[in-house]
Write a protein that holds these residues in place. Structure first.
Motif, PDB file in Angstrom:
ATOM      1  N   ARG A   1       0.862  -1.182   0.000  1.00 27.19           N
ATOM      2  CA  ARG A   1       0.000   0.000   0.000  1.00 27.19           C
ATOM      3  C   ARG A   1       0.899   1.232   0.000  1.00 27.19           C
ATOM      4  NH1 ARG A   1      -2.621  -3.842  -0.535  1.00 27.19           N
ATOM      5  NH2 ARG A   1      -4.664  -4.388   0.329  1.00 27.19           N
ATOM      6  N   PHE A   2       0.630   2.173  -0.889  1.00 27.62           N
ATOM      7  CA  PHE A   2       1.423   3.401  -0.988  1.00 27.62           C
ATOM      8  C   PHE A   2       0.497   4.612  -0.811  1.00 27.62           C
ATOM      9  CE2 PHE A   2       3.759   0.225  -3.378  1.00 27.62           C
ATOM     10  CZ  PHE A   2       5.085   0.453  -3.025  1.00 27.62           C
ATOM     11  N   PRO A   3       0.029   4.880   0.392  1.00 26.17           N
ATOM     12  CA  PRO A   3      -0.973   5.937   0.585  1.00 26.17           C
ATOM     13  C   PRO A   3      -0.453   7.347   0.359  1.00 26.17           C
ATOM     14  CG  PRO A   3      -0.209   5.097   2.695  1.00 26.17           C
ATOM     15  CD  PRO A   3       0.374   4.192   1.645  1.00 26.17           C
TER      16      PRO A   3
ATOM     17  N   ASP B   1      -0.097  -8.194 -13.638  1.00 22.37           N
ATOM     18  CA  ASP B   1      -0.994  -8.235 -12.482  1.00 22.37           C
ATOM     19  C   ASP B   1      -0.396  -7.483 -11.294  1.00 22.37           C
ATOM     20  OD1 ASP B   1      -2.846  -9.684 -13.877  1.00 22.37           O
ATOM     21  OD2 ASP B   1      -2.222 -11.626 -13.065  1.00 22.37           O
ATOM     22  N   ALA B   2       0.915  -7.652 -11.081  1.00 21.11           N
ATOM     23  CA  ALA B   2       1.568  -6.985  -9.962  1.00 21.11           C
ATOM     24  C   ALA B   2       1.521  -5.475 -10.132  1.00 21.11           C
ATOM     25  CB  ALA B   2       3.009  -7.456  -9.825  1.00 21.11           C
ATOM     26  N   PHE B   3       1.780  -5.001 -11.350  1.00 18.01           N
ATOM     27  CA  PHE B   3       1.783  -3.558 -11.575  1.00 18.01           C
ATOM     28  C   PHE B   3       0.393  -2.958 -11.368  1.00 18.01           C
ATOM     29  CE2 PHE B   3       1.100   0.114 -14.319  1.00 18.01           C
ATOM     30  CZ  PHE B   3       2.037   0.973 -13.772  1.00 18.01           C
ATOM     31  N   HIS B   4      -0.627  -3.590 -11.947  1.00 18.15           N
ATOM     32  CA  HIS B   4      -1.982  -3.064 -11.779  1.00 18.15           C
ATOM     33  C   HIS B   4      -2.415  -3.101 -10.313  1.00 18.15           C
ATOM     34  CE1 HIS B   4      -2.502  -3.807 -16.241  1.00 18.15           C
ATOM     35  NE2 HIS B   4      -2.897  -2.565 -16.089  1.00 18.15           N
ATOM     36  N   GLY B   5      -1.963  -4.123  -9.581  1.00 17.67           N
ATOM     37  CA  GLY B   5      -2.283  -4.195  -8.160  1.00 17.67           C
ATOM     38  C   GLY B   5      -1.650  -3.052  -7.380  1.00 17.67           C
ATOM     39  N   ILE B   6      -0.393  -2.758  -7.679  1.00 17.92           N
ATOM     40  CA  ILE B   6       0.296  -1.654  -7.011  1.00 17.92           C
ATOM     41  C   ILE B   6      -0.384  -0.333  -7.341  1.00 17.92           C
ATOM     42  CG2 ILE B   6       2.440  -0.321  -7.004  1.00 17.92           C
ATOM     43  CD1 ILE B   6       3.918  -2.966  -7.401  1.00 17.92           C
TER      44      ILE B   6
ATOM     45  N   CYS C   1      -2.189   3.123  -4.955  1.00 20.05           N
ATOM     46  CA  CYS C   1      -1.487   4.409  -4.890  1.00 20.05           C
ATOM     47  C   CYS C   1      -2.549   5.513  -4.897  1.00 20.05           C
ATOM     48  CB  CYS C   1      -0.532   4.575  -6.070  1.00 20.05           C
ATOM     49  SG  CYS C   1       0.852   3.413  -6.078  1.00 20.05           S
ATOM     50  N   SER C   2      -3.078   5.826  -3.762  1.00 13.25           N
ATOM     51  CA  SER C   2      -4.241   6.707  -3.680  1.00 13.25           C
ATOM     52  C   SER C   2      -3.908   8.187  -3.806  1.00 13.25           C
ATOM     53  CB  SER C   2      -4.976   6.471  -2.356  1.00 13.25           C
ATOM     54  OG  SER C   2      -4.087   6.644  -1.262  1.00 13.25           O
ATOM     55  N   ALA C   3      -2.604   8.545  -3.854  1.00  6.99           N
ATOM     56  CA  ALA C   3      -2.220   9.954  -3.966  1.00  6.99           C
ATOM     57  C   ALA C   3      -1.326  10.212  -5.179  1.00  6.99           C
ATOM     58  CB  ALA C   3      -1.510  10.408  -2.694  1.00  6.99           C
ATOM     59  N   LEU C   4      -1.171   9.241  -6.060  1.00  6.52           N
ATOM     60  CA  LEU C   4      -0.210   9.343  -7.164  1.00  6.52           C
ATOM     61  C   LEU C   4      -0.572  10.470  -8.129  1.00  6.52           C
ATOM     62  CD1 LEU C   4       2.307   7.873  -8.294  1.00  6.52           C
ATOM     63  CD2 LEU C   4       0.755   6.570  -9.768  1.00  6.52           C
TER      64      LEU C   4
ATOM     65  N   ARG D   1      -3.882  -0.785 -18.355  1.00  5.45           N
ATOM     66  CA  ARG D   1      -5.195  -0.161 -18.223  1.00  5.45           C
ATOM     67  C   ARG D   1      -5.152   0.732 -16.988  1.00  5.45           C
ATOM     68  NH1 ARG D   1      -8.162  -2.929 -21.904  1.00  5.45           N
ATOM     69  NH2 ARG D   1     -10.079  -1.849 -21.287  1.00  5.45           N
ATOM     70  N   LEU D   2      -5.288   2.018 -17.216  1.00  7.80           N
ATOM     71  CA  LEU D   2      -5.035   3.007 -16.181  1.00  7.80           C
ATOM     72  C   LEU D   2      -6.330   3.623 -15.665  1.00  7.80           C
ATOM     73  CD1 LEU D   2      -2.873   4.654 -14.634  1.00  7.80           C
ATOM     74  CD2 LEU D   2      -2.909   6.281 -16.523  1.00  7.80           C
ATOM     75  N   SER D   3      -6.557   3.468 -14.371  1.00  7.95           N
ATOM     76  CA  SER D   3      -7.649   4.162 -13.669  1.00  7.95           C
ATOM     77  C   SER D   3      -7.049   4.753 -12.402  1.00  7.95           C
ATOM     78  CB  SER D   3      -8.785   3.199 -13.313  1.00  7.95           C
ATOM     79  OG  SER D   3      -9.442   2.743 -14.472  1.00  7.95           O
ATOM     80  N   SER D   4      -7.087   6.081 -12.298  1.00  5.70           N
ATOM     81  CA  SER D   4      -6.519   6.747 -11.136  1.00  5.70           C
ATOM     82  C   SER D   4      -7.249   8.056 -10.896  1.00  5.70           C
ATOM     83  CB  SER D   4      -5.028   7.029 -11.360  1.00  5.70           C
ATOM     84  OG  SER D   4      -4.512   7.866 -10.341  1.00  5.70           O
ATOM     85  N   PRO D   5      -7.729   8.276  -9.688  1.00  7.06           N
ATOM     86  CA  PRO D   5      -8.460   9.517  -9.405  1.00  7.06           C
ATOM     87  C   PRO D   5      -7.557  10.725  -9.207  1.00  7.06           C
ATOM     88  CG  PRO D   5      -8.337   8.167  -7.433  1.00  7.06           C
ATOM     89  CD  PRO D   5      -7.733   7.352  -8.539  1.00  7.06           C
ATOM     90  N   THR D   6      -6.227  10.509  -9.079  1.00  8.12           N
ATOM     91  CA  THR D   6      -5.313  11.604  -8.744  1.00  8.12           C
ATOM     92  C   THR D   6      -4.239  11.872  -9.794  1.00  8.12           C
ATOM     93  OG1 THR D   6      -3.917  10.056  -7.511  1.00  8.12           O
ATOM     94  CG2 THR D   6      -5.615  11.248  -6.263  1.00  8.12           C
TER      95      THR D   6
END
Length: 446
Positions: free
Chosen positions: A177-179, A194-199, A203-206, A221-226
């Motif tokens: 977890r990289f908060p 799989d490992a990369f998408h899991g990481i 990453c909730s602040a990336l 496949r990129l989904s990121s709110p930040t």
């Protein structure tokens, strides 16, 4: 005789007013700063220089141990002496109580030192680590050594991570977890998809992501709110049979402003943008990128650096896509798309005000597509051509005639020609520099 010159006034520091007078010129004013500020200064110095501040004075002696440790194991620590480097590194970690701001181990020759590196990373001095930079010097180059799992024990506190020339331990990825992580770089790293998408999902602040020369990821496949900036390339230095990046899909990135293929001649072949409402910059594309799909998003502003032939391979599901600025890096050019006034493009009719063309050759394929904007961009204010030719009067007159500037769609448009060569890549640090409004500005002109 003339009167003796008046004695020079003795200058002093007026401590009651806090004002500096000439007598203070030789005083050590820096040492008067609060410990917190001095500690910040010490933690920004190179490792060896930071440790040496203990010898400045009694005032400075405790500062290095109380300041967050900036620990870089490099040539400046040992003057190229490998044995001294290892000894100094171990001594520093033993002397400093922590916490640490930065740990940097770059191009380190591993050989039989894996246990030593693992021990450094487990040191209490590195507690609460904020920045991690890690890479091996590979001998031979086709063999990638694993990243010590102890390097990832800092995941809860890390803000900046750069990993290079190593194999990522995929088995521990699900637990990471990289908060606080804001910036992530993977360069010549082998990691499973799989490992990369899991990481990435943890990453909730990336804010900034850079992927270059990695292997193991075929479809990203990129989904990121930040996330605000994403730079990538599909080339791989880890063997000829390595799995290379073939597809980038931006599924949901509400804050993404920049999408930057770093080395377009290496692909990936497919880029799909499904949802990125704030996307402003879409950089360098080439014939290696055979499909660009601009989803259903209505972009507010896009900067394109594309070879013109690619325009016919761009799929815009929503033809009301708004583009106010276009920048182009030209490569192999084929026939351009013709503008159909019965099916107008909103950006050409209402929004497009600036076009910048880099690496312009001035031959007919170049001219034909540039003319597409000249004759159809109705609110165009300025179009700049950075040409590969010397812009003498004869050449300029010929270009004005070929481009049909007298028939321009926007009567107020200006056309500027300059001699400059373009580059075909974006420097990696520019992908991370969110303070730079135009990441192409310093990389396109030589």
């Amino acid at each position: 005789m003339a009167a003796a010159a008046p004695a020079a006034k003795k200058w002093r520091v007026d401590r009651s007013e806090g004002e500096e007078t000439p007598d203070s010129a030789g005083l050590d004013l820096i040492s008067g700063l609060p410990d917190a500020i001095l500690g910040e200064i010490v933690s920004l110095l190179p490792t060896r220089d930071g440790a040496r501040t203990q010898a400045v004075s009694r005032r400075w002696r405790p500062l290095w141990r109380s300041a967050p440790l900036n620990f870089a194991i490099d040539s400046r620590l040992s003057d190229q002496d490998r044995k001294r480097l290892i000894a100094f590194a171990s001594t520093i970690l033993a002397d400093h109580p922590g916490p640490a701001r930065r740990f940097s181990l770059c191009d380190f020759t591993l050989r039989h030192r894996y246990g030593k590196v693992d021990g450094w990373l487990r040191s209490d001095a590195l507690s609460d680590l904020q920045e991690l930079e890690f890479s091996y010097y590979i001998e031979p180059r086709v063999q990638w050594y694993p990243l010590p799992p102890s390097a990832l024990r800092f995941a809860p506190t890390l803000r900046v991570v750069s990993l290079s020339s190593c194999h990522f331990p995929n088995e521990i990825a699900p637990s990471l977890r990289f908060p606080r992580l804001k910036q992530l770089t993977l360069y010549e790293v082998t990691i499973s998809e799989d490992a990369f998408h899991g990481i990435l999902s943890h990453c909730s602040a990336l804010e900034s992501l850079l992927l270059e020369g990695n292997s193991g990821i075929s479809s990203l496949r990129l989904s990121s709110p930040t996330l605000r900036s994403f730079g990538f390339s599909s080339s791989s230095w880890n063997g000829y049979n390595a799995t290379k990046l073939q597809e980038v899909v931006i599924e949901d990135a509400p804050c993404l402003e920049r999408l930057l293929p770093l080395r377009p001649n290496s692909g990936p072949p497919t880029i799909r943008i499904i949802m990125a409402p704030k996307l402003e910059i879409l950089g360098f594309l080439s014939n290696a990128i055979s499909l660009l799909c601009l989803g259903k998003t209505k972009f507010q502003a896009i900067v394109l650096n594309i070879p013109w032939f690619l325009f016919q391979n761009m799929i815009a599901v929503n033809l009301t896509t708004t583009m106010r600025t276009v920048k182009s890096h030209q490569d192999k050019i084929m026939n351009s798309q013709k503008y159909d006034p019965l099916h107008p493009i909103e950006c050409m009719e209402l929004h497009l005000k600036t076009v910048v063309v880099r690496n312009y050759g001035g031959k007919w394929p170049d001219v034909n597509f540039a003319k597409f904007f000249v004759l159809n961009a109705k609110v165009l204010r300025e179009m700049k051509f950075f040409a590969r030719n010397i812009c003498n009067e004869k050449w300029l007159a010929n270009q004005h005639r070929r481009l049909q500037l007298k028939n321009k769609a926007s009567q107020g448009a200006r056309f500027i020609f300059k001699t400059a060569w373009g580059c075909d890549f974006i420097l990696s640090h520019q992908a991370h520099d969110l303070s730079q409004s135009d990441p192409f500005g310093s990389s396109l002109c030589c």
